[in-house]
Design a protein around this motif. Structure first.
Motif, PDB file in Angstrom:
ATOM      1  N   SER G  11       0.856  -1.189   0.000  1.00  0.00           N
ATOM      2  CA  SER G  11       0.000   0.000   0.000  1.00  0.00           C
ATOM      3  C   SER G  11       0.889   1.234   0.000  1.00  0.00           C
ATOM      4  O   SER G  11       2.059   1.185   0.386  1.00  0.00           O
ATOM      5  N   ALA G  12       0.308   2.352  -0.441  1.00  0.00           N
ATOM      6  CA  ALA G  12       1.079   3.583  -0.569  1.00  0.00           C
ATOM      7  C   ALA G  12       1.702   4.006   0.763  1.00  0.00           C
ATOM      8  O   ALA G  12       2.749   4.654   0.804  1.00  0.00           O
ATOM      9  N   SER G  13       1.065   3.575   1.879  1.00  0.00           N
ATOM     10  CA  SER G  13       1.579   3.968   3.194  1.00  0.00           C
ATOM     11  C   SER G  13       2.889   3.260   3.551  1.00  0.00           C
ATOM     12  O   SER G  13       3.543   3.629   4.517  1.00  0.00           O
ATOM     13  N   ASP G  14       3.255   2.240   2.791  1.00  0.00           N
ATOM     14  CA  ASP G  14       4.520   1.553   3.045  1.00  0.00           C
ATOM     15  C   ASP G  14       5.694   2.266   2.379  1.00  0.00           C
ATOM     16  O   ASP G  14       6.825   1.777   2.419  1.00  0.00           O
ATOM     17  N   PHE G  15       5.439   3.428   1.768  1.00  0.00           N
ATOM     18  CA  PHE G  15       6.471   4.094   0.989  1.00  0.00           C
ATOM     19  C   PHE G  15       7.762   4.397   1.757  1.00  0.00           C
ATOM     20  O   PHE G  15       8.865   4.172   1.234  1.00  0.00           O
ATOM     21  N   PRO G  16       7.687   4.894   3.010  1.00  0.00           N
ATOM     22  CA  PRO G  16       8.941   5.194   3.720  1.00  0.00           C
ATOM     23  C   PRO G  16       9.862   3.974   3.853  1.00  0.00           C
ATOM     24  O   PRO G  16      11.086   4.124   3.864  1.00  0.00           O
ATOM     25  N   ILE G  17       9.282   2.814   3.956  1.00  0.00           N
ATOM     26  CA  ILE G  17      10.095   1.593   4.068  1.00  0.00           C
ATOM     27  C   ILE G  17      10.729   1.279   2.709  1.00  0.00           C
ATOM     28  O   ILE G  17      11.902   0.879   2.637  1.00  0.00           O
ATOM     29  N   ALA G  18       9.954   1.464   1.645  1.00  0.00           N
ATOM     30  CA  ALA G  18      10.473   1.213   0.290  1.00  0.00           C
ATOM     31  C   ALA G  18      11.625   2.164  -0.026  1.00  0.00           C
ATOM     32  O   ALA G  18      12.600   1.782  -0.671  1.00  0.00           O
ATOM     33  N   GLU G  19      11.482   3.399   0.437  1.00  0.00           N
ATOM     34  CA  GLU G  19      12.506   4.407   0.153  1.00  0.00           C
ATOM     35  C   GLU G  19      13.880   3.980   0.677  1.00  0.00           C
ATOM     36  O   GLU G  19      14.907   4.233   0.042  1.00  0.00           O
ATOM     37  N   LYS G  20      13.890   3.348   1.852  1.00  0.00           N
ATOM     38  CA  LYS G  20      15.153   2.871   2.411  1.00  0.00           C
ATOM     39  C   LYS G  20      15.799   1.852   1.472  1.00  0.00           C
ATOM     40  O   LYS G  20      17.026   1.843   1.298  1.00  0.00           O
ATOM     41  N   ALA G  21      14.967   0.971   0.900  1.00  0.00           N
ATOM     42  CA  ALA G  21      15.493  -0.041  -0.012  1.00  0.00           C
ATOM     43  C   ALA G  21      16.016   0.616  -1.284  1.00  0.00           C
ATOM     44  O   ALA G  21      17.100   0.293  -1.785  1.00  0.00           O
ATOM     45  N   VAL G  22      15.257   1.555  -1.790  1.00  0.00           N
ATOM     46  CA  VAL G  22      15.604   2.236  -3.043  1.00  0.00           C
ATOM     47  C   VAL G  22      16.949   2.960  -2.913  1.00  0.00           C
ATOM     48  O   VAL G  22      17.806   2.878  -3.804  1.00  0.00           O
ATOM     49  N   ASN G  23      17.152   3.618  -1.780  1.00  0.00           N
ATOM     50  CA  ASN G  23      18.417   4.346  -1.586  1.00  0.00           C
ATOM     51  C   ASN G  23      19.621   3.412  -1.660  1.00  0.00           C
ATOM     52  O   ASN G  23      20.656   3.747  -2.230  1.00  0.00           O
ATOM     53  N   ILE G  24      19.493   2.248  -1.046  1.00  0.00           N
ATOM     54  CA  ILE G  24      20.586   1.263  -1.081  1.00  0.00           C
ATOM     55  C   ILE G  24      20.835   0.801  -2.525  1.00  0.00           C
ATOM     56  O   ILE G  24      21.987   0.739  -2.974  1.00  0.00           O
ATOM     57  N   LEU G  25      19.766   0.483  -3.227  1.00  0.00           N
ATOM     58  CA  LEU G  25      19.932  -0.019  -4.602  1.00  0.00           C
ATOM     59  C   LEU G  25      20.556   1.043  -5.502  1.00  0.00           C
ATOM     60  O   LEU G  25      21.361   0.733  -6.386  1.00  0.00           O
ATOM     61  N   GLU G  26      20.200   2.302  -5.295  1.00  0.00           N
ATOM     62  CA  GLU G  26      20.835   3.404  -6.038  1.00  0.00           C
ATOM     63  C   GLU G  26      22.347   3.405  -5.784  1.00  0.00           C
ATOM     64  O   GLU G  26      23.153   3.485  -6.718  1.00  0.00           O
TER      65      GLU G  26
END
Lengths: 163, 163, 163, 163, 163, 163, 163, 163
Positions: G11-26
């Motif tokens: 759900s869209a509310s899980d975005f802050p958790i996804a952001e942590k993953a995205v930063n690492i992958l970047e």
């Protein structure tokens, strides 16, 4: 003799827990009555027993139930006399029953004892009666003294074996 | 007036919970005394208060404590009069204190009420006294009736708004 | 020989856990004494043992108890010497006893080991003594080395079977 | 002065818990050292600190960590001196850290204190040192007496307000 | 219009949870009624509402309560119509209320939804009515489709931002 | 053949869980090696196995442990290759081991599977290898297809009996 | 660039958790794609994304969800490639989501990381890719080395302040 | 006869729980069908059964599953008809399955009954059908009356023995 403690079991399967309470009350010569009635399945019976007992000779109630354990709470809603609750372990080590027994809203307390702890419910009931009945208090004092002597004795035997 | 209920707080930080109990006892005109004493840090004081109170006018005890919450159990070990325990939420939502309050061994029951539920401890104490004191039982009955009227009133106001 | 470790069991039923501790202390040749005494039921005995032992030869205490497990806490309240607590599984997998053992207030720590983990209580006691007694530290070091050799041996046997 | 207690924090965020321990050790005039090192991220540093400290002046270790909290266990695996563990609340009220700290296998005990209870870790460390150092035991005894006086004082003030 | 869903709140503080249910029922044009009544404090009112509603137009009940949460169970004991229970988080993250709602004995089921999940209680009630009312089922289908479109839309917006 | 999966058991008693993993890897023809080594008791062995395996042919690790379950975390601290953790139920239904396995700090993940779920650890290991090895992916796909066929078959047999 | 990691948020509310993953992958220069899709509300979308990604360039999946958290399990049911699950704390400290993520039946594992631990999901995904891609493994090794240097640096600064 | 209730078991091992439901439905003469299908392992079968049943004669669904228990949620995602979930105890006393069943997101409710409580799932299903089918409601009313008579009878027998 007129019962001074009214024990209600939520279901016939709670009998072993009730038996522990009954044995203590026998030792203390506190007259009691035992009924089996369910908060959900024979609800009117619960209410009727509590109402009649409150007007009669009963001074303390004990409610014994497992799972969602609404019985002691329903009893407490129908009397101004104190209600002791015994949560019974059926699932989750009895945590469901403990929560349902103890987490009562403001205005309708249940006096919860430990999971499956029928003996302590009876002792607590005798303490409540003993708060104004010196005879019962004496018998309670004797019983506890004997019990503690027996414990001391067991302790010494075990210590003898261990050291 | 001589206290009929003795309230012991395990630490000064439990005061807000004690206050709820005190307010109820004031309403019910049940004389009480409040002490602060720790099962571990001022243990002899606990014992002395309980012993003296038991020989004095006190009919019921209330012990309020959080964490490993040994206070009500220690009180119960030093009197034949009933001890009500109030587990206080400091950690784990109060589950540690609830377990420490309610899971007493055979022979030394504590009458546990819900986490942080100071009001119910006072009502339970009054019910215990009321088991042989008609005056207190009447005041309790009045208080509960007023409380339940207030609830009904609140219910009707809310229902008016909702429907 | 004068005991350097005093083990107190909360009840005779905790004996199998105490036995594990005793076996380790025997191996380490650390003299000990075992008593059975309840925080609630033979409370003065607990206090007397702890006071006398503290003034005597005892350097570390071990308290073993289940349920609301107040014993180690009460021991810790009566001595400045370190107290090791062993929570025993009676209900809730021992979570009630673990909470009651470990969640002590500021000023009266108990050194908790794992549920039913009598061996580790004895090893910890020996480590505490060993902090200033080189002989004990050496025996401890030997015991652990042997134990770890045995583990390595078992590992190699199992690996032999598996690969 | 040579440190007698070595405190290791699992991460910089555990600092407020370490500070509680440090304040107690200052009061007790027990020399200590504080390091920050992670069981998983700077593992060799943990090992090196523990090995060197064990051979040096350190008598007791304190490991402070949250979550899967492997730090105190890793410390205990690398020394025969006693290791005190402080579980820190990051998630689940600290239950994950408590389990990871206390549920150690046979042979490698950690002496767990309560969740976030840095003060008790320091007091326990001082008790361990005090088991053979009369000076520290005296200071500990003084500190506890002062602390308990302060508690008694607070109790009396609060009782004055309440009654 | 005659209510097809009867919502009972255990206490006025549960109103925010009830509001979520009410909003869904408004959207679905399912007529409802809201009452506030406590299993323990205004018990006869609960019973009267349930009995009258069962004989009247009500097809499904929703009971909303926290803590020992006996309300939905008491409702279920007084009707053959389905009762949906919503556990409310007051303590323990709502685990006490969840257990009290869902762990019902044989013969008196409560249909529990998630903690604080008023919306789902209303959707479930509409599904139950919709099992035999095609109009409601269509509105439900529309609402869910719109809701899922909105979710898809939100998803796409967020995906646009993220990629 | 050179091992592609390295399985480490925390103790010989975890063998039944390891066996489940081994059986799956045999079926998938994925070469593996099994070792027994403890995070606390034979720590250097753990480290050596992980370091050597990482430089050798091993592509994935599986760590199996109960209680405070530090093994998988220690493995993850010593390699950049993925580590799968299997929490084993010894106490608390395995909740202690699950927490210790999964709640790792930033930078050192463990891929936890369910309590006692050795089979899934092996399947996950094969999926990881299969991400770049089409042969293994095909065998995995076949095994799952056969498994799901068997399930379908069981389902149909049971449905035959039931309807 | 073709995505090698597919992240799905429940759900869209899980975005802050996804952001942590995205930063690492970047940081690791691992190409990824992020989608938002619900196991229950946009279920076909989940399935379609997983099927297409599996046939396409994706080597690892990450599923992020709270509450009954079925998303990672549904993803795992639709691919032979590894699925990493991140339980999100919405209620019960995330225990509900952790159980729903990790307790998968035989045949469909999810690789669970800690509650809210988006970073570790990304690192685990990179470890899985790195098992056969030396470039990624090097970048991962660099990132961890830098991260551990930073930690060492922070440790030293804090130690400087403390000692 | 066309089934009005569709029961799906997550695995063949859930059969004893399903049997309890089946016995109740037989007594109530409510036609049903039983299938075995896994949310993860035979997912398309689940979906197909739910879709076809929804368009066919089925009015209520029952999903029975343990562990991460996604089955009832997946069923609820594929129909507008009500879905009853029965969490099965495999690990953690069934707490994992209870959380996975009941903690559904907005828009896709599951009506959870107690752990292993197959009978109540069937009674709830009959209540849902009975909300618009007077015949079923009558049979339900009879069954409950007989059941409650039997309970009263058991109660009286037990009371006879006890008093």
């Amino acid at each position: 003799m007129e019962p001074r403690v009214m024990i209600i079991l939520g279901s016939a399967s709670d009998f072993p827990i009730a038996e522990k309470a009954v044995n203590i009350l026998e030792t203390l010569e506190v007259p009691y009555d035992v009924r089996v009635a369910s908060a959900h399945r024979t609800h009117d019976k619960v209410k009727r027993i509590v109402k009649e007992s409150t007007e009669g000779s009963v001074e303390v109630f004990i409610g014994i139930a497992g799972l969602s354990a609404h019985l002691p709470g329903i009893m407490a809603a129908n009397t101004h006399k104190p209600v002791v609750g015994v949560p019974v372990n059926v699932k989750f080590g009895g945590l469901d029953a403990l929560f349902a027994t103890v987490q009562m809203p403001i205005g309708a307390p249940v006096a919860s004892v430990g999971v499956d702890r029928g003996e302590n419910a009876a002792i607590l009931a005798a303490q409540i009666i003993g708060a104004h009945d010196e005879e019962v208090r004496k018998r309670l004092s004797n019983m506890r003294r004997n019990f503690f002597f027996k414990i001391k004795d067991d302790e010494e035997k075990l210590e003898g074996k261990l050291n």
